[in-house]
Write a protein that holds these residues in place. Sequence first.
Motif, PDB file in Angstrom:
ATOM      1  N   GLN A 159       0.843  -1.197   0.000  1.00  0.00           N
ATOM      2  CA  GLN A 159       0.000   0.000   0.000  1.00  0.00           C
ATOM      3  C   GLN A 159       0.875   1.243   0.000  1.00  0.00           C
ATOM      4  N   GLN A 160       0.554   2.189  -0.878  1.00  0.00           N
ATOM      5  CA  GLN A 160       1.355   3.399  -0.979  1.00  0.00           C
ATOM      6  C   GLN A 160       1.357   4.149   0.342  1.00  0.00           C
ATOM      7  N   SER A 161       2.544   4.508   0.811  1.00  0.00           N
ATOM      8  CA  SER A 161       2.666   5.162   2.104  1.00  0.00           C
ATOM      9  C   SER A 161       3.916   6.022   2.136  1.00  0.00           C
ATOM     10  N   ASN A 202       0.477  10.852   3.697  1.00  0.00           N
ATOM     11  CA  ASN A 202      -0.356   9.684   3.456  1.00  0.00           C
ATOM     12  C   ASN A 202       0.340   8.490   4.095  1.00  0.00           C
ATOM     13  N   CYS A 203       0.395   8.520   5.422  1.00  0.00           N
ATOM     14  CA  CYS A 203       1.164   7.521   6.170  1.00  0.00           C
ATOM     15  C   CYS A 203       0.276   6.356   6.569  1.00  0.00           C
ATOM     16  N   HIS A 204       0.645   5.172   6.073  1.00  0.00           N
ATOM     17  CA  HIS A 204      -0.097   3.962   6.407  1.00  0.00           C
ATOM     18  C   HIS A 204       0.877   2.934   6.971  1.00  0.00           C
ATOM     19  N   CYS A 257       5.743   8.523   5.245  1.00  0.00           N
ATOM     20  CA  CYS A 257       5.617   8.954   6.632  1.00  0.00           C
ATOM     21  C   CYS A 257       6.709   9.966   6.972  1.00  0.00           C
ATOM     22  N   ASN A 295      11.149   4.847   5.217  1.00  0.00           N
ATOM     23  CA  ASN A 295      10.066   4.701   4.245  1.00  0.00           C
ATOM     24  C   ASN A 295      10.440   3.732   3.130  1.00  0.00           C
ATOM     25  N   GLY A 317       4.544  12.674   1.069  1.00  0.00           N
ATOM     26  CA  GLY A 317       3.627  12.039   0.132  1.00  0.00           C
ATOM     27  C   GLY A 317       3.284  12.921  -1.046  1.00  0.00           C
ATOM     28  N   ASN A 325       6.015  10.952  12.304  1.00  0.00           N
ATOM     29  CA  ASN A 325       5.352   9.654  12.348  1.00  0.00           C
ATOM     30  C   ASN A 325       6.289   8.574  12.887  1.00  0.00           C
ATOM     31  N   ASN A 368       8.153   0.395   2.474  1.00  0.00           N
ATOM     32  CA  ASN A 368       7.131   0.476   1.439  1.00  0.00           C
ATOM     33  C   ASN A 368       7.740   0.401   0.056  1.00  0.00           C
TER      34      ASN A 368
END
Length: 307
Positions: free
Chosen positions: A182-184, A299-301, A186, A251, A293, A190, A255
């Motif tokens: 999933q695109q992320s 858009n931190c997942h 941070c 990151n 992002g 974060n 990801n």
Amino acid sequence: MSSRFFLSRSEMGSLSRALIICLAVAATAVEFTVAEVVVSGVVFCDRCKDGRMGFSDYPHSGVKVALACAGEDGQVSVLKESSTNRLGHYWMSLPGNPDMRRCWAQVVKMPHGSRCGGSASSATRLNLNFRLFNLDMYTAGPLLTQPTKAMAFCRVSASQTPSPTASPTPPAIALPPTPFSQQSACTYQNWTMPENKCNWRVVRPDTKVAMAFGLPAAWKYGTDLTLWEALHGRGDVYKTLLREGTAALLNSFGNAQFEYNTLTVLGRMTWALEGPEKEALMQALRFRRANSGPGNVTNCHLPTCSS
């Protein structure tokens, strides 16, 4: 000891750039090759026998390093051996996709007549740097060899700090999880949240900046600064660069769709550290934009950490 064992900043920079270029070429060509695993690392002479790499230490050439693995039955086998070059580096290439979760690198033989041939450090585990097409690139933590006695200029004597000894017992090795798809992206804020510590992959909060980013970072920030401390840096161009670069590194490990892959993060950090201050600032801003992002909207997942 003669100063001929030391490398200048320009020589360190040339070495770093050469390694990055070689890795980049390998990464772009790997699509056309068979599956392969590459393991690399460096051996240093720990002249102060303090168990860590410092500015007084030098690359140890001619050292034989073995890549060993333990089977499910506990039997240890040596997959390959390689000797360090004059800059202390070694490379090993293995065909196919061998399971590296129970593997480690270890010094097995000193060069004849070495001034640093008293003892060697214990085994060091492998870290998965990146996986691209058919190529898996691993790096091993720095291996240290030690003279019989610590140098006279060292503040800490050999009797004050226990010397690491070689051991055939395999260390605990945990293969870093595959980056989630999933695109992320941070920010450093974060990554400093306590609830996100379980999402650190490959490196840990107490990993040294010098080990994560290499020798150029060691020259700039020293050998004691940790990645956790780096994430709290501010008020200076190079502290800002390190803070954003550390977030970008995390990151890239976590990801697969992050703007920069791990190799690119490491390469850009090296070039920024060796360039003018303006370039360091611009690279810090580029990292910050990527960490925020697309469209600078964070858009931190991150997976939820279990309590």
